[in-house]
Design an enzyme around this catalytic site. Structure first.
Site, PDB file in Angstrom:
ATOM      1  N   LYS A  48      -6.365   4.583   3.551  1.00 33.75           N
ATOM      2  CA  LYS A  48      -6.505   3.273   4.193  1.00 33.75           C
ATOM      3  C   LYS A  48      -7.967   2.955   4.480  1.00 33.75           C
ATOM      4  CE  LYS A  48      -3.509   0.978   5.040  1.00 33.75           C
ATOM      5  NZ  LYS A  48      -2.720   0.016   4.234  1.00 33.75           N
ATOM      6  N   SER A  82       0.862  -1.180   0.000  1.00 33.62           N
ATOM      7  CA  SER A  82       0.000   0.000   0.000  1.00 33.62           C
ATOM      8  C   SER A  82       0.894   1.224   0.000  1.00 33.62           C
ATOM      9  CB  SER A  82      -0.917   0.031   1.215  1.00 33.62           C
ATOM     10  OG  SER A  82      -1.785   1.155   1.164  1.00 33.62           O
TER      11      SER A  82
END
Length: 371
Positions: free
Chosen positions: A189, A115
């Site tokens: 996120k 990520s």
């Protein structure tokens, strides 16, 4: 906002030895780890290899595939593991469809660790949000299409505890509101995890999905490429921080995060669940500096000894975007409930002092800070 959880009886609790035996019974399975040259990714790969699995991992090569693979293998060697022929490194980027079908092919489980995590928050939040969300959906689609049994996603406490709540007490049922004016990373996120749960529910076609939500991840680094947390410790030791913002957050050891991923990918009760990963209590940046000073003597002579007031923190945040997250949490001390991971898996995180000191020792060992 409701969490995507199902009731789990404490009868499902297992001890560490039983869990590891369960993993070993799957020895030889091919597991995909995304983001294999990242801080968490290298530890996850090392843990999988120690447990007898075969591993395929993706890296963003940007034309430097050989260099990226060498970085992964060097980090794994630093962990004391010889992968032999059990590690395959391939190129795939979260921003492109290319490579994901080949990466997922023949894998029984996927640990989606990759990520974006910038050293500096971008001016345009979509620079983080879009690749985090779309990249996660790319991995999930490929996993579904290739018959993967379970995907475990590394999300973050950022998706749990960055909306105001009476009592500041957080567990897996809590969600950060993506509409709140949080830093781009926090929003990325949250939005990526929400999109993943929606995909699993509506388009997963039987794909099992599990999420790990770590707080601040510290612990030994296996290579010179530093995460935001290890860079923070390095900057403290190097005397680059004269004072620190007054902020409190949970700390979890990167080795315990890796261990939790393995437990989550194997245990039947983990399907459809989120698991908050943290140590027992929230700590401050000044507390971390104090631990370094207390235990490392002259090697920590330059760590900060002063904490900015809340007003000073907010003032600095106006000109330094990297402090914005701390400013938003100034004066807040979260209470972190991690009973779920402990009861379901028998998971026990390391002592926070040990984690911080092991972070520092790895930086000294790699020559990233002068000891």
């Amino acid at each position: 906002m409701e969490g995507k959880t199902i009731p789990v009886s404490t009868d499902a609790a297992i001890n560490n030895d039983t869990d590891m035996n369960n993993n070993d019974s799957d020895g030889g399975e091919l597991v995909l780890v995304t983001g294999g040259n990242g801080y968490v990714g290298t530890h996850v790969i090392s843990r999988l290899l120690r447990s007898g699995h075969r591993v395929r991992t993706t890296v963003r090569s940007h034309g430097r595939a050989a260099s990226a693979e060498a970085s992964v293998r060097s980090a794994i060697a630093a962990s004391g593991v010889d992968p032999g022929g059990r590690l395959d490194v391939v190129s795939a980027d979260l921003t492109s469809d290319d490579g994901w079908d080949d990466a997922v092919a023949d894998c029984t489980r996927v640990l989606h660790v990759a990520s974006p995590f910038p050293s500096v928050q971008p001016e345009n939040a979509d620079d983080l949000i879009v690749p985090a969300r779309d990249g996660t959906l790319r991995v999930l689609r490929a996993a579904r299409d290739h018959g993967v049994k379970r995907v475990v996603m590394t999300s973050s406490f950022a998706a749990v505890g960055y909306s105001a709540k009476d009592g500041n007490e957080y567990d897996e049922s809590d969600w950060t509101d993506p509409a709140n004016d949080n830093a781009p990373y926090i929003r990325s996120k949250t939005i990526a995890e929400l999109a993943a749960w929606e995909f699993a529910e509506k388009e997963g076609d039987g794909l099992e999905f599990t999420v790990i939500n770590p707080t601040g991840i510290f612990g030994p680094t296996l290579g010179p490429r530093l995460s935001a947390s290890t860079e923070l410790v390095r900057a403290m030791l190097a005397g680059e921080m004269s004072a620190v913002p007054r902020t409190h957050f949970g700390v979890v050891d990167v080795r315990d995060v890796a261990d939790l991923h393995l437990r989550a990918m194997a245990h039947p009760a983990a399907a459809g669940q989120r698991f908050l990963a943290s140590g027992d209590r929230a700590v401050s940046l000044l507390w971390i500096a104090g631990v370094l000073a207390e235990h490392l003597g002259e090697r920590a002579a330059r760590v900060p000894t002063r904490e900015l007031s809340d007003e000073e923190t907010r003032a600095v945040a106006g000109s330094d975007p990297s402090v914005r997250e701390a400013a938003g949490q100034a004066g807040s001390v979260p209470i972190l409930r991690t009973e779920k991971a402990r009861s379901v898996f028998g998971w026990t995180p390391r002592d926070t002092e040990t984690t911080i000191l092991d972070t520092a020792e790895s930086l000294f060992r790699l020559g990233l800070v002068k000891g």
